[in-house]
Design a protein around this motif. Structure first.
Motif, PDB file in Angstrom:
ATOM      1  N   PRO A 179      -4.432  -0.566 -26.406  1.00 21.33           N
ATOM      2  CA  PRO A 179      -4.831  -0.202 -27.768  1.00 21.33           C
ATOM      3  C   PRO A 179      -5.897   0.891 -27.811  1.00 21.33           C
ATOM      4  N   ALA A 180      -6.550   1.144 -26.683  1.00 20.07           N
ATOM      5  CA  ALA A 180      -7.561   2.209 -26.653  1.00 20.07           C
ATOM      6  C   ALA A 180      -6.911   3.592 -26.736  1.00 20.07           C
ATOM      7  N   TYR A 181      -5.640   3.691 -26.397  1.00 21.71           N
ATOM      8  CA  TYR A 181      -4.954   4.976 -26.384  1.00 21.71           C
ATOM      9  C   TYR A 181      -3.637   4.872 -27.130  1.00 21.71           C
ATOM     10  N   PRO A 182      -3.690   4.892 -28.446  1.00 26.80           N
ATOM     11  CA  PRO A 182      -2.439   4.810 -29.202  1.00 26.80           C
ATOM     12  C   PRO A 182      -1.538   6.001 -28.861  1.00 26.80           C
ATOM     13  N   HIS A 183      -0.259   5.780 -28.844  1.00 25.74           N
ATOM     14  CA  HIS A 183       0.671   6.821 -28.433  1.00 25.74           C
ATOM     15  C   HIS A 183       1.556   7.357 -29.547  1.00 25.74           C
ATOM     16  N   PHE A 184       1.643   6.643 -30.653  1.00 25.62           N
ATOM     17  CA  PHE A 184       2.513   7.087 -31.738  1.00 25.62           C
ATOM     18  C   PHE A 184       1.777   7.027 -33.060  1.00 25.62           C
ATOM     19  N   ALA A 185       1.800   8.148 -33.783  1.00 21.36           N
ATOM     20  CA  ALA A 185       1.348   8.159 -35.169  1.00 21.36           C
ATOM     21  C   ALA A 185       2.614   8.255 -36.013  1.00 21.36           C
ATOM     22  N   LEU A 186       2.673   7.451 -37.056  1.00 18.21           N
ATOM     23  CA  LEU A 186       3.829   7.463 -37.944  1.00 18.21           C
ATOM     24  C   LEU A 186       3.397   7.903 -39.334  1.00 18.21           C
ATOM     25  N   ALA A 187       4.231   8.700 -39.970  1.00 15.82           N
ATOM     26  CA  ALA A 187       3.985   9.155 -41.340  1.00 15.82           C
ATOM     27  C   ALA A 187       4.990   8.478 -42.259  1.00 15.82           C
ATOM     28  N   PHE A 188       4.505   8.007 -43.386  1.00 16.94           N
ATOM     29  CA  PHE A 188       5.342   7.332 -44.371  1.00 16.94           C
ATOM     30  C   PHE A 188       5.224   8.051 -45.712  1.00 16.94           C
ATOM     31  N   VAL A 189       6.369   8.242 -46.348  1.00 21.19           N
ATOM     32  CA  VAL A 189       6.427   8.790 -47.703  1.00 21.19           C
ATOM     33  C   VAL A 189       7.112   7.723 -48.551  1.00 21.19           C
ATOM     34  N   SER A 205       8.878   8.732 -42.183  1.00 27.96           N
ATOM     35  CA  SER A 205       9.338  10.104 -42.371  1.00 27.96           C
ATOM     36  C   SER A 205       8.940  11.055 -41.262  1.00 27.96           C
ATOM     37  N   GLY A 206       7.961  10.677 -40.439  1.00 30.38           N
ATOM     38  CA  GLY A 206       7.510  11.565 -39.381  1.00 30.38           C
ATOM     39  C   GLY A 206       6.907  10.788 -38.235  1.00 30.38           C
ATOM     40  N   LEU A 207       6.849  11.449 -37.099  1.00 34.42           N
ATOM     41  CA  LEU A 207       6.369  10.844 -35.860  1.00 34.42           C
ATOM     42  C   LEU A 207       5.602  11.870 -35.053  1.00 34.42           C
ATOM     43  N   ALA A 208       4.496  11.450 -34.487  1.00 33.82           N
ATOM     44  CA  ALA A 208       3.793  12.247 -33.473  1.00 33.82           C
ATOM     45  C   ALA A 208       3.627  11.347 -32.264  1.00 33.82           C
ATOM     46  N   SER A 209       4.098  11.807 -31.128  1.00 35.59           N
ATOM     47  CA  SER A 209       3.957  11.082 -29.869  1.00 35.59           C
ATOM     48  C   SER A 209       2.888  11.807 -29.065  1.00 35.59           C
ATOM     49  N   VAL A 210       1.833  11.082 -28.680  1.00 37.50           N
ATOM     50  CA  VAL A 210       0.689  11.728 -28.041  1.00 37.50           C
ATOM     51  C   VAL A 210       0.225  10.958 -26.808  1.00 37.50           C
ATOM     52  N   ALA A 211      -0.547  11.639 -26.000  1.00 32.95           N
ATOM     53  CA  ALA A 211      -1.250  11.019 -24.881  1.00 32.95           C
ATOM     54  C   ALA A 211      -2.653  11.613 -24.853  1.00 32.95           C
ATOM     55  N   ILE A 212      -3.607  10.819 -24.477  1.00 29.48           N
ATOM     56  CA  ILE A 212      -4.978  11.307 -24.351  1.00 29.48           C
ATOM     57  C   ILE A 212      -5.299  11.410 -22.872  1.00 29.48           C
ATOM     58  N   ALA A 213      -5.663  12.608 -22.470  1.00 28.83           N
ATOM     59  CA  ALA A 213      -5.972  12.872 -21.067  1.00 28.83           C
ATOM     60  C   ALA A 213      -7.479  12.995 -20.908  1.00 28.83           C
ATOM     61  N   HIS A 214      -7.945  12.562 -19.765  1.00 34.76           N
ATOM     62  CA  HIS A 214      -9.376  12.597 -19.495  1.00 34.76           C
ATOM     63  C   HIS A 214      -9.789  13.918 -18.867  1.00 34.76           C
ATOM     64  N   PRO A 215     -11.068  14.074 -18.622  1.00 27.77           N
ATOM     65  CA  PRO A 215     -11.664  15.383 -18.342  1.00 27.77           C
ATOM     66  C   PRO A 215     -10.939  16.283 -17.356  1.00 27.77           C
ATOM     67  N   GLY A 216     -10.955  17.533 -17.735  1.00 22.32           N
ATOM     68  CA  GLY A 216     -10.555  18.622 -16.860  1.00 22.32           C
ATOM     69  C   GLY A 216     -11.813  19.405 -16.539  1.00 22.32           C
ATOM     70  N   VAL A 217     -11.659  20.698 -16.325  1.00 18.76           N
ATOM     71  CA  VAL A 217     -12.805  21.517 -15.938  1.00 18.76           C
ATOM     72  C   VAL A 217     -13.880  21.577 -17.011  1.00 18.76           C
ATOM     73  N   ASP A 218     -13.499  21.387 -18.275  1.00 19.69           N
ATOM     74  CA  ASP A 218     -14.491  21.466 -19.342  1.00 19.69           C
ATOM     75  C   ASP A 218     -15.131  20.115 -19.665  1.00 19.69           C
ATOM     76  N   LEU A 219     -14.743  19.069 -18.955  1.00 22.06           N
ATOM     77  CA  LEU A 219     -15.262  17.703 -19.133  1.00 22.06           C
ATOM     78  C   LEU A 219     -15.050  17.150 -20.536  1.00 22.06           C
TER      79      LEU A 219
END
Length: 162
Positions: free
Chosen positions: A50-60, A65-79
């Motif tokens: 639950p700390a890293y939700p992967h799907f946002a859903l849009a409802f009309v 009506s819509g979907l965003a599938s996401v991943a949260i990545a941890h630090p790269g060179v910019d921290l």
């Protein structure tokens, strides 16, 4: 037309399955069996952290009506963490009605309120509609990286002991 966007929970498995099937049809993939999509949605929404939700859903009007599938990545060179937008999909009947924009706004708000420094995404070079949409929102083409993939036989070869 008001658009309600929220992170999907286990209770949204059916709505997610509808979106997965619609997305497969839109991209001219073989038809996706609804029961198979529902099984996958239940698994993903029930087992993911639950700390890293992967799907946002849009409802009309209470219809998904819509979907965003996401991943949260941890630090790269910019921290700074980043949110990788794997897929943004809006059903045909509500395209141009602000659903995509509502999903992006929701993700941006999440990033700003959780100290996530950027949203990265890819789209196909032939998808002119998506390219125009992201450009209108201020996305910059970032030509410093090349998209690569390991799948099928290439993924199997990487398996230890193969």
């Amino acid at each position: 037309m008001p658009v309600d966007v929220r992170w999907a929970t286990a209770a949204d498995a059916s709505a997610l399955a509808v979106m997965l099937c619609a997305m497969a049809a839109h991209y001219r993939q073989p038809p996706l069996d609804h029961e198979r999509a529902l099984s996958a949605a239940r698994k993903w929404l029930g087992e993911e952290s639950p700390a890293y939700p992967h799907f946002a859903l849009a409802f009309v009007e209470d219809e998904v009506s819509g979907l965003a599938s996401v991943a949260i990545a941890h630090p790269g060179v910019d921290l700074e963490r980043l949110l990788f937008l794997k897929d943004l999909f809006v059903r045909d009947q509500v395209r141009g009605a602000g659903v995509g924009r509502a999903l992006i706004d929701f993700l941006a708000d999440h990033c700003l309120s959780h100290g996530i420094g950027r949203i990265d995404l890819t789209t196909e070079d032939w998808n002119e509609g998506a390219l125009r949409f992201y450009a209108r929102l201020g996305a910059e083409r970032h030509g410093q990286k090349i998209f690569l993939r390991f799948s099928g036989d290439a993924l199997t070869v990487l398996k230890p002991g193969a």
